[in-house]
Design a protein around this motif. Structure first.
Motif, PDB file in Angstrom:
ATOM      1  N   ASP A   1      -6.442 -53.614  20.930  1.00 55.69           N
ATOM      2  CA  ASP A   1      -6.389 -54.377  19.686  1.00 55.69           C
ATOM      3  C   ASP A   1      -5.171 -55.293  19.650  1.00 55.69           C
ATOM      4  N   GLU A   2      -4.052 -54.848  20.199  1.00 56.40           N
ATOM      5  CA  GLU A   2      -2.841 -55.678  20.216  1.00 56.40           C
ATOM      6  C   GLU A   2      -3.048 -56.913  21.098  1.00 56.40           C
ATOM      7  N   VAL A   3      -3.658 -56.731  22.247  1.00 55.05           N
ATOM      8  CA  VAL A   3      -3.948 -57.866  23.136  1.00 55.05           C
ATOM      9  C   VAL A   3      -4.917 -58.824  22.446  1.00 55.05           C
ATOM     10  N   ARG A   4      -5.933 -58.282  21.820  1.00 58.14           N
ATOM     11  CA  ARG A   4      -6.900 -59.121  21.098  1.00 58.14           C
ATOM     12  C   ARG A   4      -6.216 -59.898  19.980  1.00 58.14           C
ATOM     13  N   THR A   5      -5.336 -59.229  19.249  1.00 57.92           N
ATOM     14  CA  THR A   5      -4.617 -59.876  18.149  1.00 57.92           C
ATOM     15  C   THR A   5      -3.747 -61.010  18.671  1.00 57.92           C
ATOM     16  N   GLU A   6      -3.022 -60.760  19.745  1.00 57.52           N
ATOM     17  CA  GLU A   6      -2.184 -61.806  20.330  1.00 57.52           C
ATOM     18  C   GLU A   6      -3.035 -62.984  20.808  1.00 57.52           C
ATOM     19  N   ALA A   7      -4.173 -62.691  21.398  1.00 56.18           N
ATOM     20  CA  ALA A   7      -5.049 -63.763  21.876  1.00 56.18           C
ATOM     21  C   ALA A   7      -5.570 -64.605  20.719  1.00 56.18           C
ATOM     22  N   LEU A   8      -5.979 -63.958  19.649  1.00 53.62           N
ATOM     23  CA  LEU A   8      -6.447 -64.714  18.489  1.00 53.62           C
ATOM     24  C   LEU A   8      -5.299 -65.511  17.884  1.00 53.62           C
ATOM     25  N   PHE A   9      -4.132 -64.928  17.821  1.00 55.95           N
ATOM     26  CA  PHE A   9      -2.959 -65.607  17.281  1.00 55.95           C
ATOM     27  C   PHE A   9      -2.688 -66.917  18.006  1.00 55.95           C
ATOM     28  N   VAL A  10      -2.786 -66.921  19.331  1.00 54.92           N
ATOM     29  CA  VAL A  10      -2.471 -68.131  20.102  1.00 54.92           C
ATOM     30  C   VAL A  10      -3.668 -69.070  20.264  1.00 54.92           C
ATOM     31  N   SER A  11      -4.826 -68.654  19.787  1.00 50.96           N
ATOM     32  CA  SER A  11      -6.016 -69.500  19.900  1.00 50.96           C
ATOM     33  C   SER A  11      -5.965 -70.643  18.883  1.00 50.96           C
ATOM     34  N   ASP A  12      -6.930 -71.532  19.001  1.00 46.71           N
ATOM     35  CA  ASP A  12      -7.049 -72.650  18.056  1.00 46.71           C
ATOM     36  C   ASP A  12      -7.822 -72.274  16.796  1.00 46.71           C
ATOM     37  N   VAL A  13      -8.324 -71.069  16.735  1.00 39.34           N
ATOM     38  CA  VAL A  13      -9.102 -70.627  15.572  1.00 39.34           C
ATOM     39  C   VAL A  13      -8.170 -70.525  14.369  1.00 39.34           C
ATOM     40  N   GLN A  14      -8.610 -71.087  13.273  1.00 40.52           N
ATOM     41  CA  GLN A  14      -7.808 -71.097  12.056  1.00 40.52           C
ATOM     42  C   GLN A  14      -8.483 -70.278  10.953  1.00 40.52           C
ATOM     43  N   ARG A  15      -7.672 -69.643  10.147  1.00 42.35           N
ATOM     44  CA  ARG A  15      -8.176 -68.876   9.008  1.00 42.35           C
ATOM     45  C   ARG A  15      -9.020 -69.757   8.090  1.00 42.35           C
ATOM     46  N   SER A  16      -8.599 -70.998   7.908  1.00 42.72           N
ATOM     47  CA  SER A  16      -9.309 -71.922   7.014  1.00 42.72           C
ATOM     48  C   SER A  16     -10.729 -72.234   7.476  1.00 42.72           C
ATOM     49  N   GLN A  17     -11.011 -71.972   8.744  1.00 48.92           N
ATOM     50  CA  GLN A  17     -12.364 -72.163   9.275  1.00 48.92           C
ATOM     51  C   GLN A  17     -13.308 -71.068   8.804  1.00 48.92           C
ATOM     52  N   GLU A  18     -12.735 -69.998   8.283  1.00 50.16           N
ATOM     53  CA  GLU A  18     -13.511 -68.812   7.934  1.00 50.16           C
ATOM     54  C   GLU A  18     -14.399 -68.411   9.112  1.00 50.16           C
ATOM     55  N   PRO A  19     -13.774 -68.127  10.265  1.00 49.21           N
ATOM     56  CA  PRO A  19     -14.538 -67.848  11.482  1.00 49.21           C
ATOM     57  C   PRO A  19     -15.374 -66.574  11.372  1.00 49.21           C
ATOM     58  N   THR A  20     -16.516 -66.620  12.007  1.00 52.28           N
ATOM     59  CA  THR A  20     -17.376 -65.448  12.072  1.00 52.28           C
ATOM     60  C   THR A  20     -16.811 -64.463  13.087  1.00 52.28           C
ATOM     61  N   ALA A  21     -17.291 -63.243  13.031  1.00 51.12           N
ATOM     62  CA  ALA A  21     -16.877 -62.234  14.011  1.00 51.12           C
ATOM     63  C   ALA A  21     -17.224 -62.695  15.420  1.00 51.12           C
ATOM     64  N   GLU A  22     -18.372 -63.320  15.567  1.00 56.57           N
ATOM     65  CA  GLU A  22     -18.784 -63.799  16.890  1.00 56.57           C
ATOM     66  C   GLU A  22     -17.816 -64.858  17.418  1.00 56.57           C
ATOM     67  N   LEU A  23     -17.422 -65.798  16.571  1.00 57.08           N
ATOM     68  CA  LEU A  23     -16.478 -66.836  16.988  1.00 57.08           C
ATOM     69  C   LEU A  23     -15.135 -66.228  17.381  1.00 57.08           C
ATOM     70  N   ILE A  24     -14.692 -65.245  16.631  1.00 55.74           N
ATOM     71  CA  ILE A  24     -13.433 -64.580  16.946  1.00 55.74           C
ATOM     72  C   ILE A  24     -13.528 -63.871  18.292  1.00 55.74           C
ATOM     73  N   ARG A  25     -14.598 -63.138  18.514  1.00 52.10           N
ATOM     74  CA  ARG A  25     -14.761 -62.442  19.799  1.00 52.10           C
ATOM     75  C   ARG A  25     -14.811 -63.423  20.964  1.00 52.10           C
ATOM     76  N   GLU A  26     -15.516 -64.535  20.784  1.00 53.49           N
ATOM     77  CA  GLU A  26     -15.595 -65.552  21.839  1.00 53.49           C
ATOM     78  C   GLU A  26     -14.231 -66.167  22.114  1.00 53.49           C
ATOM     79  N   ALA A  27     -13.484 -66.462  21.065  1.00 50.77           N
ATOM     80  CA  ALA A  27     -12.160 -67.060  21.226  1.00 50.77           C
ATOM     81  C   ALA A  27     -11.211 -66.107  21.948  1.00 50.77           C
TER      82      ALA A  27
END
Length: 76
Positions: free
Chosen positions: A6-32
């Motif tokens: 979970d920590e690795v996943r969190t760090e990966a999402l943190f450094v990704s281009d995915v933004q909270r304002s996008q209201e990303p789906t679970a699928e988009l988060i997993r892909e990112a």
């Protein structure tokens, strides 16, 4: 073990281009997360998180809280 993943996943999402304002789906988060870990690797993700906290200490904590929450939901 799950906490480390979970920590690795969190760090990966943190450094990704995915933004909270996008209201990303679970699928988009997993892909990112998969794309970022594949692209940078675990160690580089951690380095980039540290860099962001150093350069943007005012914004980084909020993004990290969001990333942790999003990962819990996306990988539940």
């Amino acid at each position: 073990m799950t906490a480390m993943i979970d920590e690795v996943r969190t760090e990966a999402l943190f450094v990704s281009d995915v933004q909270r304002s996008q209201e990303p789906t679970a699928e988009l988060i997993r892909e990112a997360v998969t794309a970022i870990v594949t692209r940078f690797g675990e160690a580089r993700c951690a380095e980039l998180v540290a860099q962001e906290f150093g350069e943007h200490p005012d914004c980084a904590p909020d993004r990290m809280r969001w990333a942790r929450s999003a990962i819990r939901l996306a990988f539940a």
